[in-house]
Design an enzyme around this catalytic site. Sequence first.
Site, short mmCIF file in Angstrom:
data_model
loop_
_atom_site.label_atom_id
_atom_site.label_comp_id
_atom_site.label_asym_id
_atom_site.label_seq_id
_atom_site.Cartn_x
_atom_site.Cartn_y
_atom_site.Cartn_z
N ASN A 163 4.85 6.07 -3.73
CA ASN A 163 3.64 5.71 -2.99
C ASN A 163 3.57 4.19 -2.94
O ASN A 163 3.26 3.55 -3.95
CB ASN A 163 2.42 6.30 -3.71
CG ASN A 163 1.11 5.84 -3.08
OD1 ASN A 163 1.10 5.20 -2.03
ND2 ASN A 163 -0.01 6.17 -3.74
N TRP A 164 3.88 3.63 -1.78
CA TRP A 164 3.96 2.17 -1.67
C TRP A 164 2.59 1.51 -1.67
O TRP A 164 2.49 0.28 -1.73
CB TRP A 164 4.70 1.78 -0.38
CG TRP A 164 6.15 2.14 -0.34
CD1 TRP A 164 6.82 3.04 -1.14
CD2 TRP A 164 7.12 1.61 0.57
NE1 TRP A 164 8.15 3.10 -0.76
CE2 TRP A 164 8.37 2.24 0.28
CE3 TRP A 164 7.07 0.68 1.61
CZ2 TRP A 164 9.54 1.95 0.99
CZ3 TRP A 164 8.23 0.39 2.32
CH2 TRP A 164 9.46 1.02 2.00
N LYS A 165 1.53 2.31 -1.51
CA LYS A 165 0.16 1.76 -1.41
C LYS A 165 0.12 0.67 -0.34
O LYS A 165 0.79 0.80 0.68
CB LYS A 165 -0.32 1.28 -2.78
CG LYS A 165 -0.18 2.41 -3.83
CD LYS A 165 -0.93 2.17 -5.09
CE LYS A 165 -0.74 3.36 -6.04
NZ LYS A 165 -1.47 3.24 -7.28
N HIS A 213 -5.80 10.76 -2.97
CA HIS A 213 -5.42 9.85 -4.05
C HIS A 213 -6.69 9.31 -4.71
O HIS A 213 -7.70 9.10 -4.04
CB HIS A 213 -4.57 8.71 -3.49
CG HIS A 213 -3.95 7.89 -4.56
ND1 HIS A 213 -4.64 6.90 -5.22
CD2 HIS A 213 -2.72 7.94 -5.12
CE1 HIS A 213 -3.85 6.38 -6.15
NE2 HIS A 213 -2.68 6.98 -6.10
N GLU A 262 -7.52 6.47 -5.56
CA GLU A 262 -8.05 5.24 -4.94
C GLU A 262 -8.87 5.58 -3.69
O GLU A 262 -9.84 4.89 -3.38
CB GLU A 262 -6.88 4.29 -4.62
CG GLU A 262 -6.33 3.65 -5.89
CD GLU A 262 -4.84 3.35 -5.88
OE1 GLU A 262 -4.24 3.32 -4.80
OE2 GLU A 262 -4.28 3.16 -6.98
N GLU A 304 -2.64 12.87 -11.48
CA GLU A 304 -2.64 11.43 -11.71
C GLU A 304 -3.91 11.04 -12.48
O GLU A 304 -4.96 10.82 -11.87
CB GLU A 304 -2.62 10.67 -10.38
CG GLU A 304 -1.40 10.94 -9.54
CD GLU A 304 -1.08 9.76 -8.62
OE1 GLU A 304 0.01 9.21 -8.75
OE2 GLU A 304 -1.95 9.36 -7.82
N GLY A 345 -1.72 2.25 -12.47
CA GLY A 345 -1.66 0.80 -12.35
C GLY A 345 -2.06 0.06 -13.62
O GLY A 345 -2.26 -1.14 -13.61
N SER A 400 1.64 5.08 -13.93
CA SER A 400 2.50 4.21 -14.74
C SER A 400 3.84 4.84 -15.10
O SER A 400 4.35 4.64 -16.21
CB SER A 400 1.76 3.73 -16.00
OG SER A 400 0.63 2.95 -15.63
N GLY A 415 3.93 4.64 -8.28
CA GLY A 415 3.33 3.51 -7.59
C GLY A 415 4.18 2.26 -7.77
O GLY A 415 5.23 2.09 -7.15
N GLY A 416 3.73 1.39 -8.66
CA GLY A 416 4.36 0.07 -8.85
C GLY A 416 5.88 0.10 -8.96
O GLY A 416 6.58 -0.73 -8.35
P1 13P Z 1 1.35 3.36 -10.71
O1 13P Z 1 2.71 4.03 -10.85
O2 13P Z 1 1.42 1.97 -10.20
O3 13P Z 1 0.54 3.52 -11.94
O4 13P Z 1 0.59 4.20 -9.55
C1 13P Z 1 0.57 5.56 -9.61
C2 13P Z 1 0.02 6.10 -8.35
O5 13P Z 1 -1.16 5.90 -8.07
C3 13P Z 1 0.92 6.83 -7.45
O6 13P Z 1 0.22 7.46 -6.44
#
Ligand code: 13P
Length: 253
Positions: free
Chosen positions: A9-11, A96, A98, A168, A174, A214, A235-236
């Site tokens: 997930n590149w956000k 998600h 967020e 999640e 994050g 994470s 994510g990251g």
């Molecule tokens: P991180 O891997 O940066 O914690 O993000 C997870 C995420 O929200 C994937 O959708």
Amino acid sequence: MRKQFICGNWKMFKDLVETAELINGLKTEVSSLNPKVTVAVCPPFTSLAIAANLLKDSTIRIGAQNMSPHDEGACTGEISWRMLKSVGCEYVILGHSERRQFFGETNELINEKAKKALANGLKPIVCVGETLDQREKGVTTQIITTQIKGVLDGIGSSDLGNVTIAYEPVWAIGTGKNATPLQAQEVHQGIRKLIGQLYNWSVAESIVIQYGGSVKPENAKDLLAQDDIDGALVGGACLKPDSFLAIISAAKS
Ligand code: 13P
């Protein structure tokens, strides 16, 4: 046996130049890694077309990070399932945390979107997860149960094969603080049991449940080794080829 599914997930990261760099960094390596693992990337809307074009001959699949519940219309800023399909999306991340936290998305809205995606040939990755406060209050199971029942409401067992669930925990996203493999396994097992109650055991045994929060090369192997963890929503660590590739190779095949 469930196939492991690793999705990035590149956000809200990567412009077009950066998108091409990341995709090019992934695509030559992915075919030589773990052919039994499904790999997908979910770039921002603006990068979907270029990513799909670069991945034409690759096994890496494409997904979006959100979708409107409507077919079309006066919905400024929204993107429809038809637009996503026309740029080559197979998956769409829905609900998600967020989106829930910062954009007010509810289980009802996420359910509407999931039904719209399924009716039109897109595979939803529906996200659930508790906050730190909820975990500390000991209500994780109730929260996850309400979310799962809400987002899957009215979705039949024949459609569930096209649904991925992503657990999640909000406190792990994050923050660098992942759920331990045992904490995650406990929730995943609970989700599978709930699916068994809501549908039947064969549906529960085959549904793919990803962990997200994470996930890094250093913790991926232990998380992915758990019986009920069938992949990761990253994510990251998906923003650099090396770390995403290391997570893919940590998946059990
Ligand atoms: P991180 O891997 O940066 O914690 O993000 C997870 C995420 O929200 C994937 O959708």
